[in-house]
Design an enzyme around this catalytic site. Structure first.
Site, PDB file in Angstrom:
ATOM      1  N   VAL B  99       0.781  -0.997   0.084  1.00 39.42           N
ATOM      2  CA  VAL B  99      -0.207   0.071  -0.069  1.00 39.42           C
ATOM      3  C   VAL B  99       0.823   1.073   0.618  1.00 39.42           C
ATOM      4  O   VAL B  99       1.848   1.147   0.089  1.00 39.42           O
ATOM      5  CB  VAL B  99      -0.727  -0.220   1.290  1.00 39.42           C
ATOM      6  CG1 VAL B  99      -1.799   1.261   1.062  1.00 39.42           C
ATOM      7  CG2 VAL B  99      -1.460  -1.438   1.418  1.00 39.42           C
ATOM      8  N   CYS B 100       0.460   2.936  -1.230  1.00 40.46           N
ATOM      9  CA  CYS B 100       1.347   3.484  -0.434  1.00 40.46           C
ATOM     10  C   CYS B 100       2.779   3.369  -0.944  1.00 40.46           C
ATOM     11  O   CYS B 100       3.021   2.413  -1.535  1.00 40.46           O
ATOM     12  CB  CYS B 100       1.295   4.115   0.551  1.00 40.46           C
ATOM     13  SG  CYS B 100       1.748   5.598   0.872  1.00 40.46           S
ATOM     14  N   THR B 101       3.587   3.884  -0.176  1.00 39.27           N
ATOM     15  CA  THR B 101       5.247   3.915  -0.591  1.00 39.27           C
ATOM     16  C   THR B 101       5.598   2.875  -0.608  1.00 39.27           C
ATOM     17  O   THR B 101       6.583   2.625  -0.452  1.00 39.27           O
ATOM     18  CB  THR B 101       6.065   5.046  -0.210  1.00 39.27           C
ATOM     19  OG1 THR B 101       5.516   4.946   1.312  1.00 39.27           O
ATOM     20  CG2 THR B 101       5.819   6.150  -1.064  1.00 39.27           C
ATOM     21  N   GLY B 102       4.920   1.806   0.069  1.00 37.31           N
ATOM     22  CA  GLY B 102       5.587   0.211   0.397  1.00 37.31           C
ATOM     23  C   GLY B 102       6.102  -0.064  -1.016  1.00 37.31           C
ATOM     24  O   GLY B 102       6.674  -1.655  -0.868  1.00 37.31           O
ATOM     25  N   ALA B 149      -2.938   1.952  -4.021  1.00 40.15           N
ATOM     26  CA  ALA B 149      -2.101   3.645  -4.098  1.00 40.15           C
ATOM     27  C   ALA B 149      -1.666   3.981  -2.989  1.00 40.15           C
ATOM     28  O   ALA B 149      -1.473   3.202  -1.612  1.00 40.15           O
ATOM     29  CB  ALA B 149      -3.050   3.880  -5.052  1.00 40.15           C
TER      30      ALA B 149
END
Lengths: 211, 211
Positions: B99-102, B149
């Site tokens: 998720v996200c910048t993961g 995202a």
């Protein structure tokens, strides 16, 4: 500005984290997770713990109170330490809020008598029995009391309250930063929209353990 | 079925809790929060800690890997213990997700080379520099790699993957139980929809601390 998020054994994680991740981004605000005792507090699944950094006595007068729900809420309805703290905190709070069955705890503390409020869709009848006037809305604002529907609705509640306190633009900036542009793969998020047999199954499961 | 959710200093809470609250309701699955060391792990705001119940070595072969993002991800890009664990876990996982910048951590571990993937809207350029092929979608499935995202998109990702694994009906039942019927008070959740000056302000802030 201090925001107190209440934790108790078997709360639902997203109930607490939704408001934290939105409302908690209020400029200059300090969010503190508070419980009867400090330390890790387990969620309803047992697979996760959030840390309570403060005990109730250390947070006597937060500006905003956030009460999550979850299966553990039933036991808390008779926890006088928690109900007393809710009444004390509410006496000086600017906003007193809940997500999901957290509204039942506010009601049990006597804070929602005759007020329009909401809760998890499976708990609306209960809420009525405790003196509130349930509505079908996702976020209900009645005076300083802001209650949200089930679990994920705390995100919508947090953004709504953030807008009222810090202005629309700040709330929109937070919405953009958490990229809250929901695209659920199904349209089954409320009893009006989900397949009827799933709604009935959920109601039957609740009836089996709530008398 | 074991679901491992990775924690690291200054992760974003909702990145981890969204998938936990959806995908974690997979029948028979055990979710375990894992980090370099067990114990409380602080989020990006500093106001919340989630407990890592297991260290990396204790969870060598989860079925599903979930990697959240957050400001702390930058430092983790050079944390060999974490990157090594991601590669080891991925070698036997059924699904590897972020998720996200993961997704930048997955990319830094070499797992997204040439793959379609996504990230927080402010990080898509970065993702490309690390060898992935960013798309504008909210949830991207490429083989066993599922990336989402920014922040709140982990809820949509979790339901999407839950549907693939357990069937549409189970995913819909979970959506109903967490009452995920989003009604954001604004329509500002993506750079295409938010007021342009807020988008530009966010881009400028990122440029000021990422070189």
């Amino acid at each position: 500005m201090q925001i107190a998020v209440v934790l108790f054994d078997r709360f639902t994680a997203l109930d607490a984290v939704g408001p934290y991740e939105t409302l908690g981004r209020l400029p200059g605000a300090e969010t503190v997770f508070v419980a009867e005792r400090t330390g890790p507090v387990r969620t309803d699944t047992g697979h996760l713990a959030l840390t309570a950094d403060a005990a109730f006595a250390e947070v006597p007068s937060p500006d905003i109170v956030v009460v999550p729900g979850g299966p553990g809420q039933t036991a808390q309805m008779e926890n006088q330490a928690l109900l007393d703290w809710l009444r004390t905190a509410d006496a000086t709070s600017t906003w007193t809020t809940s997500v999901c069955t957290g509204s039942l705890l506010l009601a049990a503390a006597g804070l929602l008598d005759g007020r329009r409020a909401t809760s998890h869709w499976l708990a609306l009848d209960w809420l009525k029995r405790f003196g509130a006037e349930p509505t079908g809305e996702r976020v209900v604002v009645d005076g300083k009391y802001v209650t949200a529907a089930g679990v994920s609705s705390g995100i919508d509640m947090g953004l709504t309250l953030l807008g009222r306190i810090a202005g629309d633009e700040h709330a929109q900036a937070v919405q953009l930063m958490i990229e809250y542009d929901p695209q659920p793969p199904y349209d089954a998020g409320s009893p009006d929209k989900a397949p009827a047999h799933l709604v009935e199954k959920a109601r039957a499961e609740i009836r089996s353990f709530v008398k």
